[in-house]
Scaffold this motif. Structure first.
Motif, PDB file in Angstrom:
ATOM      1  N   LYS A   2      22.502  65.149  67.307  1.00 17.81           N
ATOM      2  CA  LYS A   2      21.377  65.893  67.854  1.00 17.81           C
ATOM      3  C   LYS A   2      20.191  64.952  68.064  1.00 17.81           C
ATOM      4  O   LYS A   2      19.832  64.173  67.195  1.00 17.81           O
ATOM      5  CB  LYS A   2      20.980  67.035  66.926  1.00 17.81           C
ATOM      6  N   GLY A   3      19.620  65.008  69.269  1.00 15.03           N
ATOM      7  CA  GLY A   3      18.497  64.145  69.618  1.00 15.03           C
ATOM      8  C   GLY A   3      18.919  62.851  70.298  1.00 15.03           C
ATOM      9  O   GLY A   3      18.086  62.127  70.827  1.00 15.03           O
ATOM     10  N   LYS A  58      20.665  60.419  73.188  1.00  3.14           N
ATOM     11  CA  LYS A  58      20.510  60.469  74.632  1.00  3.14           C
ATOM     12  C   LYS A  58      21.534  59.559  75.304  1.00  3.14           C
ATOM     13  O   LYS A  58      21.824  58.475  74.819  1.00  3.14           O
ATOM     14  CB  LYS A  58      19.100  60.009  74.973  1.00  3.14           C
ATOM     15  N   THR A 106      20.333  64.712  77.047  1.00  2.00           N
ATOM     16  CA  THR A 106      19.743  64.706  75.719  1.00  2.00           C
ATOM     17  C   THR A 106      20.390  65.808  74.898  1.00  2.00           C
ATOM     18  O   THR A 106      20.471  66.947  75.343  1.00  2.00           O
ATOM     19  CB  THR A 106      18.215  64.920  75.794  1.00  2.00           C
TER      20      THR A 106
END
Length: 134
Positions: A72-73, A75, A133
């Motif tokens: 998560k987070g 890219k 993302t």
């Protein structure tokens, strides 16, 4: 009064300084972006393309089996073109884990075939760069 005279002088100098006639120059052509299926009759084809691309990614992206909360987070940057035949081709994928890169690539490669972009009426490959993302 002095300010008005100076302002007029500056405006006049600017206008005359840039109002020279240039002969022999003309626009040689216009680049036209690819047309997403369903956007053919839309006046804002480029806006329609972006909206349809975003919708495609939302509906078709499949998280890899090894996706975790640590991802998560993160890219992924996918650089691709819509080639002269109207098909997506991956040029580069950077950042993030390999499995996330592969999932992003697969999503882009599943973009539907479309009317290719053009320059001066001739087909032209058009480049795009999309961030994923998570």
């Amino acid at each position: 009064m002095k300010r008005i005279v100076i302002l007029l002088l500056v405006c006049f100098t600017t206008i005359t300084g840039f109002s020279q006639e240039i002969k022999g120059n003309s626009v040689s052509g216009k680049e036209i972006a690819p047309t997403w299926p369903g956007c053919e009759n839309n006046d804002a084809k480029d806006v329609c393309f972006k909206q349809m691309l975003a919708k495609h990614i939302q509906q078709n992206f499949k998280y890899p089996a090894d996706y975790t909360k640590e991802d998560k987070g993160s890219k992924i940057i996918v650089e691709f073109i819509i080639n002269k035949e109207g098909k997506a081709e991956i040029k580069n994928v950077s950042e993030g884990r390999k499995s996330l890169q592969e999932a992003a690539k697969k999503t882009i490669l599943n973009i539907p075939e479309m009317k290719a972009g053009s320059l001066n009426g001739k087909p032209k490959a058009i480049s795009y760069k999309i961030p994923f993302t998570f």
